[in-house]
Design a protein around this motif. Sequence first.
Motif, PDB file in Angstrom:
ATOM      1  N   LEU A  25     -11.747 -45.637  48.171  1.00  0.00           N
ATOM      2  CA  LEU A  25     -13.029 -45.042  47.795  1.00  0.00           C
ATOM      3  C   LEU A  25     -13.920 -46.065  47.100  1.00  0.00           C
ATOM      4  O   LEU A  25     -15.122 -46.144  47.373  1.00  0.00           O
ATOM      5  CB  LEU A  25     -12.760 -43.841  46.893  1.00  0.00           C
ATOM      6  N   LYS A  26     -13.335 -46.878  46.227  1.00  0.00           N
ATOM      7  CA  LYS A  26     -14.102 -47.925  45.538  1.00  0.00           C
ATOM      8  C   LYS A  26     -14.577 -48.990  46.520  1.00  0.00           C
ATOM      9  O   LYS A  26     -15.702 -49.480  46.424  1.00  0.00           O
ATOM     10  CB  LYS A  26     -13.255 -48.570  44.452  1.00  0.00           C
ATOM     11  N   LEU A  27     -13.719 -49.346  47.485  1.00  0.00           N
ATOM     12  CA  LEU A  27     -14.113 -50.342  48.487  1.00  0.00           C
ATOM     13  C   LEU A  27     -15.260 -49.828  49.348  1.00  0.00           C
ATOM     14  O   LEU A  27     -16.177 -50.573  49.694  1.00  0.00           O
ATOM     15  CB  LEU A  27     -12.922 -50.705  49.370  1.00  0.00           C
ATOM     16  N   ALA A  28     -15.208 -48.553  49.700  1.00  0.00           N
ATOM     17  CA  ALA A  28     -16.262 -47.972  50.538  1.00  0.00           C
ATOM     18  C   ALA A  28     -17.609 -48.000  49.829  1.00  0.00           C
ATOM     19  O   ALA A  28     -18.653 -48.167  50.466  1.00  0.00           O
ATOM     20  CB  ALA A  28     -15.893 -46.548  50.928  1.00  0.00           C
ATOM     21  N   ALA A  29     -17.607 -47.857  48.523  1.00  0.00           N
ATOM     22  CA  ALA A  29     -18.864 -47.874  47.763  1.00  0.00           C
ATOM     23  C   ALA A  29     -19.531 -49.248  47.816  1.00  0.00           C
ATOM     24  O   ALA A  29     -20.752 -49.344  47.650  1.00  0.00           O
ATOM     25  CB  ALA A  29     -18.594 -47.474  46.324  1.00  0.00           C
ATOM     26  N   ASP A  30     -18.759 -50.293  48.070  1.00  0.00           N
ATOM     27  CA  ASP A  30     -19.303 -51.649  48.116  1.00  0.00           C
ATOM     28  C   ASP A  30     -19.703 -52.101  49.521  1.00  0.00           C
ATOM     29  O   ASP A  30     -20.177 -53.219  49.695  1.00  0.00           O
ATOM     30  CB  ASP A  30     -18.291 -52.643  47.554  1.00  0.00           C
ATOM     31  N   ILE A  31     -19.508 -51.257  50.516  1.00  0.00           N
ATOM     32  CA  ILE A  31     -19.812 -51.640  51.898  1.00  0.00           C
ATOM     33  C   ILE A  31     -21.298 -51.458  52.181  1.00  0.00           C
ATOM     34  O   ILE A  31     -21.893 -50.442  51.818  1.00  0.00           O
ATOM     35  CB  ILE A  31     -18.970 -50.816  52.890  1.00  0.00           C
ATOM     36  N   HIS A  32     -21.884 -52.446  52.829  1.00  0.00           N
ATOM     37  CA  HIS A  32     -23.263 -52.365  53.299  1.00  0.00           C
ATOM     38  C   HIS A  32     -23.238 -52.392  54.825  1.00  0.00           C
ATOM     39  O   HIS A  32     -22.543 -53.198  55.421  1.00  0.00           O
ATOM     40  CB  HIS A  32     -24.101 -53.528  52.765  1.00  0.00           C
ATOM     41  N   VAL A  33     -23.996 -51.501  55.434  1.00  0.00           N
ATOM     42  CA  VAL A  33     -24.022 -51.403  56.889  1.00  0.00           C
ATOM     43  C   VAL A  33     -25.289 -52.063  57.418  1.00  0.00           C
ATOM     44  O   VAL A  33     -26.268 -52.215  56.687  1.00  0.00           O
ATOM     45  CB  VAL A  33     -23.952 -49.917  57.344  1.00  0.00           C
ATOM     46  N   PRO A  34     -25.295 -52.449  58.688  1.00  0.00           N
ATOM     47  CA  PRO A  34     -26.496 -53.048  59.271  1.00  0.00           C
ATOM     48  C   PRO A  34     -27.655 -52.051  59.292  1.00  0.00           C
ATOM     49  O   PRO A  34     -27.462 -50.837  59.322  1.00  0.00           O
ATOM     50  CB  PRO A  34     -26.074 -53.395  60.695  1.00  0.00           C
ATOM     51  N   VAL A  35     -28.854 -52.575  59.291  1.00  0.00           N
ATOM     52  CA  VAL A  35     -30.058 -51.742  59.310  1.00  0.00           C
ATOM     53  C   VAL A  35     -30.075 -50.847  60.548  1.00  0.00           C
ATOM     54  O   VAL A  35     -30.558 -49.718  60.504  1.00  0.00           O
ATOM     55  CB  VAL A  35     -31.325 -52.637  59.252  1.00  0.00           C
ATOM     56  N   SER A  36     -29.492 -51.328  61.641  1.00  0.00           N
ATOM     57  CA  SER A  36     -29.471 -50.538  62.871  1.00  0.00           C
ATOM     58  C   SER A  36     -28.671 -49.249  62.723  1.00  0.00           C
ATOM     59  O   SER A  36     -28.821 -48.326  63.501  1.00  0.00           O
ATOM     60  CB  SER A  36     -28.909 -51.371  64.024  1.00  0.00           C
ATOM     61  N   MET A  37     -27.816 -49.162  61.707  1.00  0.00           N
ATOM     62  CA  MET A  37     -27.016 -47.954  61.473  1.00  0.00           C
ATOM     63  C   MET A  37     -27.633 -47.041  60.418  1.00  0.00           C
ATOM     64  O   MET A  37     -27.039 -46.041  60.029  1.00  0.00           O
ATOM     65  CB  MET A  37     -25.599 -48.330  61.051  1.00  0.00           C
ATOM     66  N   ALA A  38     -28.833 -47.365  59.964  1.00  0.00           N
ATOM     67  CA  ALA A  38     -29.450 -46.599  58.879  1.00  0.00           C
ATOM     68  C   ALA A  38     -29.689 -45.139  59.257  1.00  0.00           C
ATOM     69  O   ALA A  38     -29.716 -44.274  58.396  1.00  0.00           O
ATOM     70  CB  ALA A  38     -30.761 -47.253  58.463  1.00  0.00           C
ATOM     71  N   GLN A  39     -29.838 -44.856  60.518  1.00  0.00           N
ATOM     72  CA  GLN A  39     -30.074 -43.487  60.974  1.00  0.00           C
ATOM     73  C   GLN A  39     -28.799 -42.793  61.429  1.00  0.00           C
ATOM     74  O   GLN A  39     -28.851 -41.739  62.046  1.00  0.00           O
ATOM     75  CB  GLN A  39     -31.091 -43.502  62.132  1.00  0.00           C
ATOM     76  N   ALA A  40     -27.652 -43.337  61.117  1.00  0.00           N
ATOM     77  CA  ALA A  40     -26.387 -42.805  61.624  1.00  0.00           C
ATOM     78  C   ALA A  40     -26.013 -41.460  61.015  1.00  0.00           C
ATOM     79  O   ALA A  40     -25.251 -40.709  61.596  1.00  0.00           O
ATOM     80  CB  ALA A  40     -25.263 -43.810  61.376  1.00  0.00           C
ATOM     81  N   GLY A  41     -26.523 -41.135  59.853  1.00  0.00           N
ATOM     82  CA  GLY A  41     -26.148 -39.876  59.209  1.00  0.00           C
ATOM     83  C   GLY A  41     -24.857 -40.057  58.437  1.00  0.00           C
ATOM     84  O   GLY A  41     -24.836 -40.633  57.374  1.00  0.00           O
ATOM     85  N   ARG A  42     -23.762 -39.559  58.998  1.00  0.00           N
ATOM     86  CA  ARG A  42     -22.444 -39.726  58.373  1.00  0.00           C
ATOM     87  C   ARG A  42     -21.616 -40.682  59.223  1.00  0.00           C
ATOM     88  O   ARG A  42     -21.804 -40.773  60.425  1.00  0.00           O
ATOM     89  CB  ARG A  42     -21.743 -38.380  58.233  1.00  0.00           C
ATOM     90  N   ILE A  43     -20.693 -41.348  58.568  1.00  0.00           N
ATOM     91  CA  ILE A  43     -19.845 -42.305  59.258  1.00  0.00           C
ATOM     92  C   ILE A  43     -18.427 -42.189  58.702  1.00  0.00           C
ATOM     93  O   ILE A  43     -18.236 -41.898  57.530  1.00  0.00           O
ATOM     94  CB  ILE A  43     -20.388 -43.745  59.079  1.00  0.00           C
ATOM     95  N   ARG A  44     -17.449 -42.369  59.575  1.00  0.00           N
ATOM     96  CA  ARG A  44     -16.048 -42.429  59.163  1.00  0.00           C
ATOM     97  C   ARG A  44     -15.552 -43.838  59.399  1.00  0.00           C
ATOM     98  O   ARG A  44     -15.748 -44.405  60.469  1.00  0.00           O
ATOM     99  CB  ARG A  44     -15.184 -41.464  59.974  1.00  0.00           C
ATOM    100  N   ILE A  45     -14.899 -44.372  58.388  1.00  0.00           N
ATOM    101  CA  ILE A  45     -14.344 -45.713  58.511  1.00  0.00           C
ATOM    102  C   ILE A  45     -12.877 -45.682  58.086  1.00  0.00           C
ATOM    103  O   ILE A  45     -12.461 -44.837  57.283  1.00  0.00           O
ATOM    104  CB  ILE A  45     -15.129 -46.744  57.667  1.00  0.00           C
ATOM    105  N   LYS A  46     -12.117 -46.588  58.639  1.00  0.00           N
ATOM    106  CA  LYS A  46     -10.707 -46.723  58.293  1.00  0.00           C
ATOM    107  C   LYS A  46     -10.561 -47.967  57.444  1.00  0.00           C
ATOM    108  O   LYS A  46     -10.914 -49.069  57.880  1.00  0.00           O
ATOM    109  CB  LYS A  46      -9.859 -46.835  59.561  1.00  0.00           C
ATOM    110  N   LEU A  47     -10.058 -47.795  56.222  1.00  0.00           N
ATOM    111  CA  LEU A  47      -9.898 -48.917  55.313  1.00  0.00           C
ATOM    112  C   LEU A  47      -8.417 -49.157  55.063  1.00  0.00           C
ATOM    113  O   LEU A  47      -7.677 -48.231  54.724  1.00  0.00           O
ATOM    114  CB  LEU A  47     -10.598 -48.633  53.985  1.00  0.00           C
ATOM    115  N   ASN A  48      -7.997 -50.402  55.204  1.00  0.00           N
ATOM    116  CA  ASN A  48      -6.619 -50.805  54.877  1.00  0.00           C
ATOM    117  C   ASN A  48      -6.619 -51.303  53.439  1.00  0.00           C
ATOM    118  O   ASN A  48      -7.400 -52.183  53.075  1.00  0.00           O
ATOM    119  CB  ASN A  48      -6.127 -51.894  55.806  1.00  0.00           C
TER     120      ASN A  48
END
Length: 90
Positions: free
Chosen positions: A64-87
């Motif tokens: 959860l802490k790692l996800a808070a530090d992630i920045h996504v590309p501008v092209s994904m700004a309209q994605a709404g919600r996203i699911r990511i897998k973090l190891n």
Amino acid sequence: MLLQVLALTAALSSPSSAPAAEPAAPALAANAYIVECLVSGVSLTECKVVDADPATNPGAATALKLAADIHVPVSMAQAGRIRIKLNVNP
């Protein structure tokens, strides 16, 4: 006599024992967590771990802490919600 010399030469030139195999490298213990977040501009907000409870699972809290530090590309700004897998490695 010649055969004995050849046999002795072959015996001396061959290795006396096979080289020992190197031990396998220990596998890194990795814990993967699915994190769902709201995409707000280039940042992820309102993240929550889908498959674990961060209150009781330290690996999920780290994810959860790692996800808070992630920045996504501008092209994904309209994605709404996203699911990511973090190891998360201990």
